[in-house]
Structures are given as structure tokens and as C-alpha cells.
Design a protein around this motif. Structure first.
Motif, mmCIF file in Angstrom:
data_model
loop_
_atom_site.group_PDB
_atom_site.id
_atom_site.type_symbol
_atom_site.label_atom_id
_atom_site.label_comp_id
_atom_site.label_asym_id
_atom_site.label_seq_id
_atom_site.Cartn_x
_atom_site.Cartn_y
_atom_site.Cartn_z
ATOM 1 N N THR A 32 10.402 0.347 -14.044
ATOM 2 C CA THR A 32 10.471 1.141 -12.812
ATOM 3 C C THR A 32 9.396 2.225 -12.818
ATOM 4 N N GLY A 33 9.243 2.914 -13.919
ATOM 5 C CA GLY A 33 8.218 3.943 -14.030
ATOM 6 C C GLY A 33 6.821 3.378 -13.851
ATOM 7 N N TYR A 34 6.571 2.214 -14.418
ATOM 8 C CA TYR A 34 5.274 1.558 -14.268
ATOM 9 C C TYR A 34 5.013 1.222 -12.806
ATOM 10 N N ASN A 35 6.025 0.670 -12.120
ATOM 11 C CA ASN A 35 5.856 0.308 -10.710
ATOM 12 C C ASN A 35 5.559 1.531 -9.850
ATOM 13 N N VAL A 36 6.259 2.630 -10.075
ATOM 14 C CA VAL A 36 6.008 3.859 -9.316
ATOM 15 C C VAL A 36 4.606 4.383 -9.623
ATOM 16 N N ALA A 37 4.210 4.365 -10.876
ATOM 17 C CA ALA A 37 2.865 4.829 -11.245
ATOM 18 C C ALA A 37 1.798 3.950 -10.602
ATOM 19 N N PHE A 38 2.021 2.654 -10.551
ATOM 20 C CA PHE A 38 1.072 1.733 -9.940
ATOM 21 C C PHE A 38 0.955 1.992 -8.438
ATOM 22 N N LEU A 39 2.087 2.235 -7.764
ATOM 23 C CA LEU A 39 2.058 2.558 -6.328
ATOM 24 C C LEU A 39 1.303 3.859 -6.079
ATOM 25 N N ARG A 40 1.541 4.854 -6.932
ATOM 26 C CA ARG A 40 0.809 6.129 -6.781
ATOM 27 C C ARG A 40 -0.683 5.922 -6.990
ATOM 28 N N TYR A 41 -1.028 5.102 -7.944
ATOM 29 C CA TYR A 41 -2.441 4.799 -8.178
ATOM 30 C C TYR A 41 -3.062 4.160 -6.939
ATOM 31 N N ARG A 42 -2.397 3.136 -6.384
ATOM 32 C CA ARG A 42 -2.936 2.442 -5.214
ATOM 33 C C ARG A 42 -3.034 3.379 -4.017
ATOM 34 N N ALA A 43 -2.031 4.228 -3.810
ATOM 35 C CA ALA A 43 -2.074 5.188 -2.705
ATOM 36 C C ALA A 43 -3.202 6.187 -2.918
ATOM 37 N N GLY A 44 -3.371 6.656 -4.133
ATOM 38 C CA GLY A 44 -4.445 7.595 -4.440
ATOM 39 C C GLY A 44 -5.817 6.976 -4.246
ATOM 40 N N GLU A 45 -5.989 5.735 -4.696
ATOM 41 C CA GLU A 45 -7.260 5.039 -4.505
ATOM 42 C C GLU A 45 -7.553 4.833 -3.026
ATOM 43 N N LEU A 46 -6.522 4.477 -2.264
ATOM 44 C CA LEU A 46 -6.705 4.281 -0.824
ATOM 45 C C LEU A 46 -7.150 5.576 -0.158
ATOM 46 N N MET A 47 -6.470 6.670 -0.459
ATOM 47 C CA MET A 47 -6.817 7.943 0.175
ATOM 48 C C MET A 47 -8.176 8.453 -0.301
ATOM 49 N N ASP A 48 -8.530 8.194 -1.541
ATOM 50 C CA ASP A 48 -9.848 8.578 -2.034
ATOM 51 C C ASP A 48 -10.929 7.803 -1.281
ATOM 52 N N ASP A 49 -10.704 6.519 -1.091
ATOM 53 C CA ASP A 49 -11.648 5.682 -0.356
ATOM 54 C C ASP A 49 -11.786 6.177 1.088
ATOM 55 N N ILE A 50 -10.663 6.494 1.720
ATOM 56 C CA ILE A 50 -10.700 6.973 3.109
ATOM 57 C C ILE A 50 -11.422 8.311 3.186
ATOM 58 N N SER A 51 -11.198 9.179 2.229
ATOM 59 C CA SER A 51 -11.887 10.480 2.218
ATOM 60 C C SER A 51 -13.399 10.304 2.100
ATOM 61 N N LEU A 52 -13.831 9.421 1.209
ATOM 62 C CA LEU A 52 -15.266 9.173 1.066
ATOM 63 C C LEU A 52 -15.854 8.577 2.337
ATOM 64 N N ARG A 53 -15.138 7.634 2.927
ATOM 65 C CA ARG A 53 -15.603 7.032 4.172
ATOM 66 C C ARG A 53 -15.692 8.090 5.282
ATOM 67 N N SER A 54 -14.714 8.981 5.340
ATOM 68 C CA SER A 54 -14.690 9.970 6.422
ATOM 69 C C SER A 54 -15.927 10.874 6.385
ATOM 70 N N ILE A 55 -16.424 11.181 5.198
ATOM 71 C CA ILE A 55 -17.634 12.005 5.089
ATOM 72 C C ILE A 55 -18.815 11.278 5.733
ATOM 73 N N SER A 56 -18.942 9.992 5.456
ATOM 74 C CA SER A 56 -20.012 9.198 6.057
ATOM 75 C C SER A 56 -19.853 9.129 7.571
#
Length: 164
Positions: A32-56
Motif C-alpha cells: 500500500t505504501g509503495y502504491n501511494v508513493a508511486f501515485l505521488r511520484y506520477r502526480a509530481g512528474e505530471l505537475m513538473d512537466d506542466i509547469s515546465l510547459r507553462s513557461i514555454s
């Protein structure tokens, strides 16, 4: 008459079952902890990608003389997919001082994690099952991510001018 009592040094079946039950509970907690950590990772990567795109996209919007609502923006070096594989595009919003980053086919659990943990866009909307709903941080309506496995679109709206 002598009675010989043998002393066994092994463990009983009940003790072994107890150890196995404890190991099972610990394993479930770890998964369960691994699954939650993996979801947080994917959400963080998504938002990081969107933030970088938004600057462009901010720079693209500043260079446009007369942006037209719905006009697609150039994804340039980012390509048509986010780093974790979700299809993404950007367009000028209805209010032509804003733009939207649209990410498609986002996992429902990642959608909920993004909505509850990230708030920097002006607005976040989710299109699921044919209907579009705005996310409101005060009411925490993560149910807008729907009941399916994925949401059709997550729409992140940004201003063409960064707030300082």
C-alpha cells in the motif's frame, strides 16, 4: 519405573501461523505504501512537466499579437506526450489572456492526487464521462475525476503573465 519426557525445541503450529500473519500484515502495508508513493511520484512528474510547459507557453503567448481562442500552441521540445506518457497539448483559452494545458487519459488516482496536492494554475478542470467540472479547493471535490479508470482530460488554465 522411569518416565522419559522428551524436550522438543521446535515451534508450535500456532506460533508459526502467528509469525506468518504478522508478515502478511507488514507486506500489505508495504505494498500500500509503495502504491501511494508511486501515485505521488506520477502526480509530481505530471505537475513538473506542466509547469515546465507553462513557461514555454507564456513566452509564446507574449509573442502573439492577436491570440485566438482555441488556437493551439507549439509544444516544441516537449512533444505531444508528457514524460510519463500522457498525451498533452496547449491552446489559447476563451479568455485570450490565458492558455490551457490539456492532458488526456490521466489515471483516476493520479487525477485525485493532483487535485488534492497541487494548486498553482489559475483553474483546474476535469472532463470525465462527457461532462466537464471545475475543481474547487475549498470543497475538495475530487469526485470530478469520475469512476472510470482514467479521465478524458485534465485542463490546467494559466495566465499569460506570471503572478509575482
Amino acid at each position: 519405573m522411569k518416565v522419559c519426557l522428551s524436550h522438543e525445541s521446535g515451534r508450535s503450529m500456532v506460533e508459526m501461523l502467528g509469525v506468518l500473519a504478522i508478515m502478511g500484515v507488514i507486506s500489505i502495508a508495504m505494498i500500500t505504501g509503495y502504491n501511494v508513493a508511486f501515485l505521488r511520484y506520477r502526480a509530481g512528474e505530471l505537475m513538473d512537466d506542466i509547469s515546465l510547459r507553462s513557461i514555454s507557453y507564456v513566452h509564446q503567448m507574449e509573442l502573439m499579437d492577436h491570440p485566438v481562442s482555441g488556437q493551439l500552441l507549439n509544444s516544441g521540445e516537449f512533444g505531444a506526450k508528457t514524460r510519463i506518457g500522457y498525451p498533452a497539448k496547449a491552446r489559447v483559452a476563451t479568455n485570450t489572456d490565458h492558455f490551457e494545458v490539456i492532458v488526456e487519459s490521466v489515471n483516476k488516482d493520479v487525477c485525485e492526487m493532483v487535485l488534492t496536492n497541487y494548486t498553482h494554475p489559475i483553474a483546474m478542470r476535469v472532463k470525465a464521462g462527457g461532462s466537464t467540472a471545475d475543481y474547487n479547493k475549498e470543497t475538495d471535490n475530487t469526485t470530478i475525476c469520475g469512476t472510470g479508470e482514467t479521465v478524458d482530460e485534465m485542463i490546467f488554465e494559466f495566465s499569460k503573465k506570471f503572478e509575482r
